[in-house]
Design a protein around this motif. Sequence first.
Motif, PDB file in Angstrom:
ATOM      1  N   THR A  21       0.824  -1.208   0.000  1.00 34.31           N
ATOM      2  CA  THR A  21       0.000   0.000   0.000  1.00 34.31           C
ATOM      3  C   THR A  21       0.859   1.258   0.000  1.00 34.31           C
ATOM      4  O   THR A  21       0.346   2.342  -0.242  1.00 34.31           O
ATOM      5  CB  THR A  21      -0.936   0.018   1.221  1.00 34.31           C
ATOM      6  OG1 THR A  21      -0.156  -0.030   2.409  1.00 34.31           O
ATOM      7  CG2 THR A  21      -1.901  -1.140   1.185  1.00 34.31           C
ATOM      8  N   PRO A  23       3.293   3.917  -1.563  1.00 32.92           N
ATOM      9  CA  PRO A  23       3.507   4.324  -2.953  1.00 32.92           C
ATOM     10  C   PRO A  23       4.790   3.733  -3.537  1.00 32.92           C
ATOM     11  O   PRO A  23       5.795   3.594  -2.839  1.00 32.92           O
ATOM     12  CB  PRO A  23       3.598   5.846  -2.868  1.00 32.92           C
ATOM     13  CG  PRO A  23       2.800   6.192  -1.659  1.00 32.92           C
ATOM     14  CD  PRO A  23       3.026   5.065  -0.694  1.00 32.92           C
ATOM     15  N   LEU A  24       4.745   3.379  -4.793  1.00 30.44           N
ATOM     16  CA  LEU A  24       5.819   2.774  -5.581  1.00 30.44           C
ATOM     17  C   LEU A  24       6.108   1.322  -5.202  1.00 30.44           C
ATOM     18  O   LEU A  24       7.066   0.739  -5.687  1.00 30.44           O
ATOM     19  CB  LEU A  24       7.110   3.601  -5.503  1.00 30.44           C
ATOM     20  CG  LEU A  24       6.981   5.038  -6.025  1.00 30.44           C
ATOM     21  CD1 LEU A  24       8.275   5.782  -5.822  1.00 30.44           C
ATOM     22  CD2 LEU A  24       6.549   5.067  -7.461  1.00 30.44           C
ATOM     23  N   GLY A  26       3.352  -0.864  -5.285  1.00 32.94           N
ATOM     24  CA  GLY A  26       2.117  -1.499  -5.727  1.00 32.94           C
ATOM     25  C   GLY A  26       2.344  -2.731  -6.575  1.00 32.94           C
ATOM     26  O   GLY A  26       1.479  -3.598  -6.664  1.00 32.94           O
ATOM     27  N   TRP A  27       3.518  -2.850  -7.173  1.00 29.43           N
ATOM     28  CA  TRP A  27       3.824  -4.027  -7.980  1.00 29.43           C
ATOM     29  C   TRP A  27       3.823  -5.297  -7.130  1.00 29.43           C
ATOM     30  O   TRP A  27       3.630  -6.397  -7.659  1.00 29.43           O
ATOM     31  CB  TRP A  27       5.177  -3.864  -8.667  1.00 29.43           C
ATOM     32  CG  TRP A  27       6.284  -3.529  -7.713  1.00 29.43           C
ATOM     33  CD1 TRP A  27       6.714  -2.284  -7.372  1.00 29.43           C
ATOM     34  CD2 TRP A  27       7.050  -4.436  -6.932  1.00 29.43           C
ATOM     35  NE1 TRP A  27       7.708  -2.362  -6.435  1.00 29.43           N
ATOM     36  CE2 TRP A  27       7.945  -3.672  -6.152  1.00 29.43           C
ATOM     37  CE3 TRP A  27       7.089  -5.820  -6.822  1.00 29.43           C
ATOM     38  CZ2 TRP A  27       8.845  -4.259  -5.269  1.00 29.43           C
ATOM     39  CZ3 TRP A  27       7.991  -6.398  -5.945  1.00 29.43           C
ATOM     40  CH2 TRP A  27       8.851  -5.611  -5.191  1.00 29.43           C
ATOM     41  N   ASN A  29       1.591  -6.254  -5.197  1.00 33.17           N
ATOM     42  CA  ASN A  29       0.251  -6.850  -5.227  1.00 33.17           C
ATOM     43  C   ASN A  29       0.149  -7.916  -6.308  1.00 33.17           C
ATOM     44  O   ASN A  29      -0.584  -8.888  -6.152  1.00 33.17           O
ATOM     45  CB  ASN A  29      -0.812  -5.778  -5.448  1.00 33.17           C
ATOM     46  CG  ASN A  29      -1.088  -4.992  -4.201  1.00 33.17           C
ATOM     47  OD1 ASN A  29      -1.143  -5.541  -3.119  1.00 33.17           O
ATOM     48  ND2 ASN A  29      -1.258  -3.697  -4.354  1.00 33.17           N
ATOM     49  N   ARG A  65      -6.175  -1.363  -4.080  1.00 32.46           N
ATOM     50  CA  ARG A  65      -4.865  -0.716  -4.177  1.00 32.46           C
ATOM     51  C   ARG A  65      -4.362  -0.705  -5.616  1.00 32.46           C
ATOM     52  O   ARG A  65      -3.810   0.289  -6.086  1.00 32.46           O
ATOM     53  CB  ARG A  65      -3.869  -1.424  -3.263  1.00 32.46           C
ATOM     54  CG  ARG A  65      -2.434  -0.970  -3.409  1.00 32.46           C
ATOM     55  CD  ARG A  65      -2.291   0.527  -3.128  1.00 32.46           C
ATOM     56  NE  ARG A  65      -0.931   0.946  -3.288  1.00 32.46           N
ATOM     57  CZ  ARG A  65      -0.432   1.515  -4.379  1.00 32.46           C
ATOM     58  NH1 ARG A  65      -1.202   1.713  -5.426  1.00 32.46           N
ATOM     59  NH2 ARG A  65       0.823   1.891  -4.425  1.00 32.46           N
ATOM     60  N   LEU A  66      -4.559  -1.798  -6.336  1.00 34.04           N
ATOM     61  CA  LEU A  66      -4.141  -1.840  -7.745  1.00 34.04           C
ATOM     62  C   LEU A  66      -4.968  -0.870  -8.581  1.00 34.04           C
ATOM     63  O   LEU A  66      -4.440  -0.230  -9.489  1.00 34.04           O
ATOM     64  CB  LEU A  66      -4.281  -3.257  -8.308  1.00 34.04           C
ATOM     65  CG  LEU A  66      -3.131  -4.187  -7.993  1.00 34.04           C
ATOM     66  CD1 LEU A  66      -3.471  -5.595  -8.432  1.00 34.04           C
ATOM     67  CD2 LEU A  66      -1.868  -3.721  -8.674  1.00 34.04           C
ATOM     68  N   LEU A  68      -6.389   1.958  -7.544  1.00 28.76           N
ATOM     69  CA  LEU A  68      -5.967   3.318  -7.240  1.00 28.76           C
ATOM     70  C   LEU A  68      -4.623   3.665  -7.859  1.00 28.76           C
ATOM     71  O   LEU A  68      -4.386   4.809  -8.233  1.00 28.76           O
ATOM     72  CB  LEU A  68      -5.903   3.515  -5.710  1.00 28.76           C
ATOM     73  CG  LEU A  68      -7.227   3.527  -4.980  1.00 28.76           C
ATOM     74  CD1 LEU A  68      -6.993   3.593  -3.484  1.00 28.76           C
ATOM     75  CD2 LEU A  68      -8.077   4.679  -5.430  1.00 28.76           C
ATOM     76  N   GLY A  69      -3.753   2.680  -7.960  1.00 36.13           N
ATOM     77  CA  GLY A  69      -2.435   2.929  -8.530  1.00 36.13           C
ATOM     78  C   GLY A  69      -2.363   2.746 -10.030  1.00 36.13           C
ATOM     79  O   GLY A  69      -1.297   2.864 -10.620  1.00 36.13           O
ATOM     80  N   ILE A  73       1.697   1.277 -10.164  1.00 37.91           N
ATOM     81  CA  ILE A  73       2.400   2.069  -9.150  1.00 37.91           C
ATOM     82  C   ILE A  73       2.065   1.572  -7.765  1.00 37.91           C
ATOM     83  O   ILE A  73       1.026   1.577  -7.267  1.00 37.91           O
ATOM     84  CB  ILE A  73       2.065   3.557  -9.301  1.00 37.91           C
ATOM     85  CG1 ILE A  73       2.460   4.009 -10.679  1.00 37.91           C
ATOM     86  CG2 ILE A  73       2.751   4.363  -8.232  1.00 37.91           C
ATOM     87  CD1 ILE A  73       2.125   5.449 -10.988  1.00 37.91           C
TER      88      ILE A  73
END
Length: 73
Positions: A21, A23-24, A26-27, A29, A65-66, A68-69, A73
């Motif tokens: 969760t 930032p940066l 997110g990968w 997930n 989360r995916l 939103l990013g 991201i």
Amino acid sequence: MLNLLSILFGIVSLVVVIPATIPLLGWANWLALPLIAVGVVLGQLSSSNTGRNFCLIVLLIAAVRLTLGGGII
């Protein structure tokens, strides 16, 4: 037994999803999604719904989360 394995997969994937969760990160997930899918399948095969429901909640957190990013991201 399958329910216990499903909960175990859910906990391991939650450990991956929580830091993702940030930032940066997110990968991460994308690494957790196969674990969550295995947990959902094992939970579906068991006689109890606890493991499956837990994995579905973790899947919801990862999917939000995916989204939103933007998927990366």
